[in-house]
Design an enzyme around this catalytic site. Structure first.
Site, PDB file in Angstrom:
ATOM      1  N   SER A   1       0.869  -1.177   0.000  1.00 58.35           N
ATOM      2  CA  SER A   1       0.000   0.000   0.000  1.00 58.35           C
ATOM      3  C   SER A   1       0.901   1.220   0.000  1.00 58.35           C
ATOM      4  CB  SER A   1      -0.873  -0.007   1.264  1.00 58.35           C
ATOM      5  OG  SER A   1      -1.508   1.245   1.475  1.00 58.35           O
TER       6      SER A   1
ATOM      7  N   TYR B   1      -2.394  -1.325  10.222  1.00 61.32           N
ATOM      8  CA  TYR B   1      -2.390  -1.453   8.763  1.00 61.32           C
ATOM      9  C   TYR B   1      -1.022  -1.087   8.196  1.00 61.32           C
ATOM     10  CZ  TYR B   1      -4.136  -1.213   3.974  1.00 61.32           C
ATOM     11  OH  TYR B   1      -4.344  -1.421   2.628  1.00 61.32           O
TER      12      TYR B   1
END
Length: 284
Positions: free
Chosen positions: A147, A160
Site C-alpha cells: 500500500s 495497517y
C-alpha cells in the site's frame, strides 16, 4: 528486472487472493483478458463466483477456492488443489487484505493480531506454499500488494501500516535472495494509493470509538479514493507483464512516495496538509 528471463502472461496460471471484490476482482478479469488461467481465492464464495463468471467470459479456465487465507491448514492444502485444477502455477498475487481503524492505544491486541495475520502472515504463508511450484517454471512471478501506507505511515493506521511495511520488507528481501540464487521467480511489490474499494467501509473498528467521528473519518477517506479498481488493475497487470520490481498505483501514491523521499522524517506534515486541501475540495 535485469537478468530476469522474458515471459508472457498468456497461457500461464495466476493464483489471486482477495479476488471477490475490489482490486483483486478487477485484476483477475484483466489477467483473464490477457490470456491467464486463474485460481481465485477469497472467503466470499458468492463474490468469487461473480468474478469467475466475468473471467470465464474471456475464454480461460477458472477455479474458485473459498477459504480464509489466515487459515494455515487451508493454505497448506491450496497448492495441491490448484495443481489438480490447472497443472501449474506461474504467478501468485497476494492481494487479500483488511483494515482496522483506531489509534494504537484504542486498538485491541486481538484485533491487531487479526489484521497482521491476514495482511502479512497470509502473504508469507502463501508465498512459502507456492514458491516451490513457481520455481519449476522457466519464469514466474510473486506479486505482493502492499500500500502507499507501506511507504508512509499516517496516524490512526498503526496496524495497517505495520502490516504493509512488513509486506514491503519481506518482498524486497525475498527478491534479493531469489536474484542472488539465480531463481526464475521474480517479485513485484505493489503500492496502491486511493482506489475505490470497500476496504475502509468494511474495516474493523476499535471498541469505544465515537460513531459520529467514525462516520466523518470514513467520509473523509472515501472522498480520497479516486482511482477506479479497473484502472489500478491495468497498471498492476502491466507491471506484472514487465516483471517490474515495484509499482506505484495512482498519482496520489506517486506524490506521497516522492514527498517521503524528500522529507524522510517530516513527510507527514506535508502529506497531511495536502490531504486536508483535497478533502475540502471534494463535494459533500
Amino acid at each position: 528486472m535485469a537478468g530476469m528471463k522474458p515471459w508472457t502472461l498468456r497461457g500461464g496460471v495466476a493464483v489471486v487472493t482477495g479476488a471477490a471484490s475490489g482490486i483483486g476482482a478487477a485484476l483477475a478479469v484483466n489477467l483473464a483478458r490477457r490470456g491467464m488461467h486463474l485460481a481465485l481465492v477469497d472467503l466470499d464464495a458468492a463474490g468469487l463466483e461473480s468474478t469467475a463468471a466475468q473471467a470465464r467470459a474471456a475464454g480461460v479456465n477458472v477455479s474458485t477456492h473459498a477459504m480464509d487465507v489466515a487459515d494455515r491448514a487451508a493454505v497448506a492444502a491450496l497448492p495441491a488443489a490448484v495443481l489438480a485444477a490447472h497443472g501449474r502455477v506461474t504467478a501468485l498475487v497476494n492481494n487479500a487484505g483488511v483494515a482496522l481503524g483506531g489509534l494504537f492505544e484504542q486498538v485491541d491486541a486481538d484485533d491487531f493480531d487479526w489484521l497482521m495475520n491476514i495482511n502479512f502472515g497470509a502473504t508469507v504463508c502463501l508465498t512459502r506454499a507456492f514458491l516451490p511450484l513457481l520455481a519449476r517454471e522457466g519464469a514466474a512471478q510473486v506479486v505482493n500488494v502492499s500500500s502507499i501506507f507501506g511507504i508512509i505511515a499516517p496516524p490512526g493506521q498503526t496496524a495497517y501500516a505495520a502490516s504493509k511495511f512488513a509486506v514491503r520488507g519481506f518482498s524486497e528481501s525475498l527478491r534479493h535472495e531469489l536474484e542472488m540464487n539465480g531463481s526464475p521467480v521474480g517479485v513485484t511489490i505493489v503500492h496502491p494509493g486511493g482506489v475505490r474499494t470497500a476496504i475502509s467501509e468494511n474495516a474493523r473498528l476499535a471498541k469505544g470509538l465515537d460513531a459520529l467521528d467514525v462516520q466523518r473519518e470514513r467520509a473523509n477517506w472515501r472522498s480520497l479514493l479516486a482511482l477506479a479498481p479497473e484502472a489500478a488493475a491495468e497498471t498492476i497487470a502491466v507491471a506484472i507483464e514487465r516483471r517490474a520490481p515495484r509499482v506505484l498505483v495512482g498519482q496520489d501514491a506517486k506524490a506521497a512516495a516522492l514527498v517521503q523521499r524528500l522529507f524522510p522524517v517530516t513527510y507527514w506534515k506535508h502529506v497531511a496538509r495536502d490531504l486536508a486541501r483535497r478533502i475540502k475540495r471534494k463535494p459533500a
